[in-house]
Design a protein around this motif. Structure first.
Motif, short mmCIF file in Angstrom:
data_model
loop_
_atom_site.label_atom_id
_atom_site.label_comp_id
_atom_site.label_asym_id
_atom_site.label_seq_id
_atom_site.Cartn_x
_atom_site.Cartn_y
_atom_site.Cartn_z
N ARG A 84 0.82 -1.21 0.00
CA ARG A 84 0.00 0.00 0.00
C ARG A 84 0.85 1.26 0.00
N GLY A 85 1.99 1.24 0.68
CA GLY A 85 2.77 2.46 0.81
C GLY A 85 3.92 2.55 -0.14
N HIS A 86 3.90 1.81 -1.24
CA HIS A 86 5.05 1.78 -2.14
C HIS A 86 4.60 1.83 -3.59
N ASN A 87 5.27 2.66 -4.39
CA ASN A 87 5.04 2.73 -5.83
C ASN A 87 6.36 2.45 -6.53
N THR A 88 6.29 1.71 -7.62
CA THR A 88 7.48 1.41 -8.40
C THR A 88 7.85 2.63 -9.26
N PRO A 89 9.09 2.70 -9.77
CA PRO A 89 9.47 3.83 -10.62
C PRO A 89 8.59 3.97 -11.86
N SER A 90 8.17 2.86 -12.46
CA SER A 90 7.28 2.96 -13.63
C SER A 90 5.94 3.56 -13.24
N GLN A 91 5.42 3.18 -12.08
CA GLN A 91 4.17 3.78 -11.61
C GLN A 91 4.35 5.26 -11.29
N ILE A 92 5.52 5.63 -10.78
CA ILE A 92 5.79 7.04 -10.48
C ILE A 92 5.81 7.86 -11.76
N ILE A 93 6.38 7.31 -12.82
CA ILE A 93 6.38 8.02 -14.11
C ILE A 93 4.96 8.28 -14.58
N ASP A 94 4.08 7.28 -14.46
CA ASP A 94 2.68 7.47 -14.85
C ASP A 94 2.00 8.52 -13.97
N ILE A 95 2.30 8.50 -12.68
CA ILE A 95 1.72 9.50 -11.77
C ILE A 95 2.20 10.90 -12.14
N LEU A 96 3.48 11.03 -12.45
CA LEU A 96 4.04 12.34 -12.82
C LEU A 96 3.45 12.84 -14.13
N LYS A 97 3.16 11.94 -15.04
CA LYS A 97 2.51 12.35 -16.30
C LYS A 97 1.15 12.98 -16.02
N GLU A 98 0.36 12.31 -15.19
CA GLU A 98 -0.96 12.83 -14.88
C GLU A 98 -0.86 14.12 -14.06
N GLU A 99 0.08 14.17 -13.11
CA GLU A 99 0.25 15.39 -12.32
C GLU A 99 0.70 16.55 -13.19
N LYS A 101 0.11 16.91 -16.36
CA LYS A 101 -1.03 17.30 -17.19
C LYS A 101 -1.98 18.19 -16.41
N LYS A 102 -2.24 17.83 -15.14
CA LYS A 102 -3.13 18.63 -14.31
C LYS A 102 -2.53 20.01 -14.01
N LEU A 181 4.15 16.73 -20.72
CA LEU A 181 4.17 16.85 -22.17
C LEU A 181 4.18 15.49 -22.86
N PHE A 182 4.62 14.45 -22.14
CA PHE A 182 4.77 13.13 -22.74
C PHE A 182 3.59 12.22 -22.44
N HIS A 183 2.47 12.77 -22.00
CA HIS A 183 1.36 11.91 -21.58
C HIS A 183 0.58 11.35 -22.76
N ARG A 184 0.74 11.93 -23.95
CA ARG A 184 -0.02 11.47 -25.11
C ARG A 184 0.69 10.31 -25.77
N LYS A 185 -0.09 9.26 -26.11
CA LYS A 185 0.47 8.11 -26.80
C LYS A 185 0.62 8.36 -28.30
N LYS A 186 -0.29 9.13 -28.87
CA LYS A 186 -0.23 9.45 -30.29
C LYS A 186 0.38 10.84 -30.46
N PHE A 187 1.42 10.91 -31.29
CA PHE A 187 2.13 12.16 -31.48
C PHE A 187 1.38 13.04 -32.47
N SER A 188 1.29 14.33 -32.14
CA SER A 188 0.67 15.31 -33.01
C SER A 188 1.33 16.66 -32.75
N TRP A 189 1.79 17.30 -33.82
CA TRP A 189 2.45 18.59 -33.66
C TRP A 189 1.51 19.64 -33.10
N LYS A 190 0.26 19.59 -33.52
CA LYS A 190 -0.71 20.57 -33.04
C LYS A 190 -0.95 20.41 -31.54
#
Length: 404
Positions: A84-99, A101-102, A181-190
């Motif tokens: 419960r009190g531990h997140n892996t580095p990959s999970q932290i990257i996903d959390i940072l992406k969402e944070e 974005k917000k 900035l890297f939260h999108r899976k599909k790249f688009s210049w716009k």
């Protein structure tokens, strides 16, 4: 020996033969049950209570008298649960992406208020460290290491408050908002340009109002309350501010890089824990380290140097803005975005998602370099052979001329 039993129960057939001292036993067990016993066992195997079956638009109940075909129950293995009190580095990257974005989608007033709050907390941390670590002149002269320890031990309180309040600190946002900035899976210049505008908005406003909040905290709650006296911390802040503008431009950049690498490491490791006390401990260690080592933090310098200038430090506005603040800010951006942000994003996101492509690319590069080296070696060997042949021919010509 042969023994028969009723057909409704068990029939056991045992044959014993003796030959040459060897005993052979053959036991044949035949189980036969009557029709009544079979029906009784089928009835007993049925569930005694009523079973509800639901279908689309209707419900009906089936009792013991109904002929129910009991389906075998499937047992699935429980999914492994993480701590419960531990997140892996990959999970932290996903959390940072969402944070990130917000954070980039916050409105102007939200960013301004949260940035002022972060600057205020930063000013409080600088004030506490100044009053504690700057009020021990004898320790500073006799044991400077102990003075730095006291100065750094109380400084992380501001970062802990910023982390728990989720305020907008510029140096931490160099990691968080960049990964947004890297939260999108599909790249688009716009879409990338749209996200970059939000990213720039957050970075610019958080920087300006962090500096303003730190300076206002020092001016209102330190300078105006105690404008002049013989306190030891006043002489300390004067010398401290003058020492920060004596380094070269390159030194300031390097000190800013390592400083914000530690700050963003605290931001990253704080997300490892899901508890408040865990976050506080994980933030404390890297912040304590950079303060004790004397690395350069742009928002902290926006407190220390102007406060020293107010008390009479020989530092000009040019020295503060160009000699110190500009290179330190550049170094903070590099340390947070490139050193920690891009490195962790590559290791725990890109490298895992595109493992096959990267491995094939590295393999092709290695084969290409290997083939080039082999071709160069072959060309060198042929050149050396040609050279030896030419020299041998020249020696033979000289010998023929001598003979003639």
């Amino acid at each position: 020996m042969k023994e028969d039993v009723d057909n409704n129960e068990l029939q056991i057939k045992t044959t014993c033969t003796n030959g040459n001292g060897i005993l052979n036993n053959e036991i044949e067990i035949v189980v036969e049950q009557s029709t009544k016993e079979t029906e009784q066992t089928i009835k007993q195997s049925q569930v005694p209570t009523s079973i509800e079956r639901t279908s689309v638009g209707s419900k009906r109940k089936s009792t013991n008298n109904d002929n129910i075909a009991l389906l075998p129950t499937t047992i699935t293995n429980p999914t492994p649960q993480t701590h419960r009190g531990h997140n892996t580095p990959s999970q932290i990257i996903d959390i940072l992406k969402e944070e990130g974005k917000k954070k980039s989608r916050l409105t102007f007033d939200q960013i301004i208020l949260l940035s002022l709050l972060a600057g205020f907390f930063k000013g409080i941390a600088c004030t506490v460290s100044l009053f504690v670590g700057g009020n021990v002149p004898h320790v500073q002269n006799d044991n400077p290491g102990l003075q730095k320890l006291l100065f750094a031990a109380v400084f992380p309180v501001g970062f802990i408050l910023i982390t728990l309040y989720k305020a907008e600190l510029f140096t931490g946002n160099t990691l968080v908002v960049l990964l947004g900035l890297f939260h999108r899976k599909k790249f688009s210049w716009k879409k990338l340009l749209y996200d970059y505008l939000h990213f720039s908005k957050n970075m610019f406003l958080s920087y300006v109002f962090n500096v303003l909040g730190a300076f206002v905290t020092g001016y209102l709650f330190v300078y105006l309350t105690q404008p002049c006296c013989d306190a030891n911390w006043i002489s300390f802040i004067i010398n401290y501010a003058e020492g920060k503008v004596k380094k070269t431009f390159g030194q300031q950049i390097l000190l800013g890089i390592i400083c914000n690498a530690l700050v963003t490491s605290g931001t990253f490791t704080a997300l490892t824990s899901n508890t408040a006390e865990g976050k506080a401990i994980l933030v404390y260690v890297p912040i304590f380290s950079f303060v004790a080592c004397g690395f350069e933090h742009s928002i902290a310098n926006a407190y220390y140097i102007p406060l020293g200038m107010l008390y009479g430090a020989k530092v000009s506005v040019y020295d503060f803005l160009i000699v110190n603040l500009l290179p330190v800010t550049i170094g903070n951006i590099i340390g947070g975005s490139l050193v920690v942000g891009c490195m962790m994003f590559y290791v725990y996101d890109i490298r895992l998602r595109y493992n096959r492509w990267i491995r094939n690319g590295i393999k092709r590069m290695w084969n290409f370099c290997k083939s080039r080296m082999q071709s160069e070696n072959n060309s060198l060997s042929t050149d050396s052979n040609n050279h030896t042949n030419n020299t041998n021919e020249g020696i033979e010509m000289i010998d023929l001329e001598k003979q003639q």
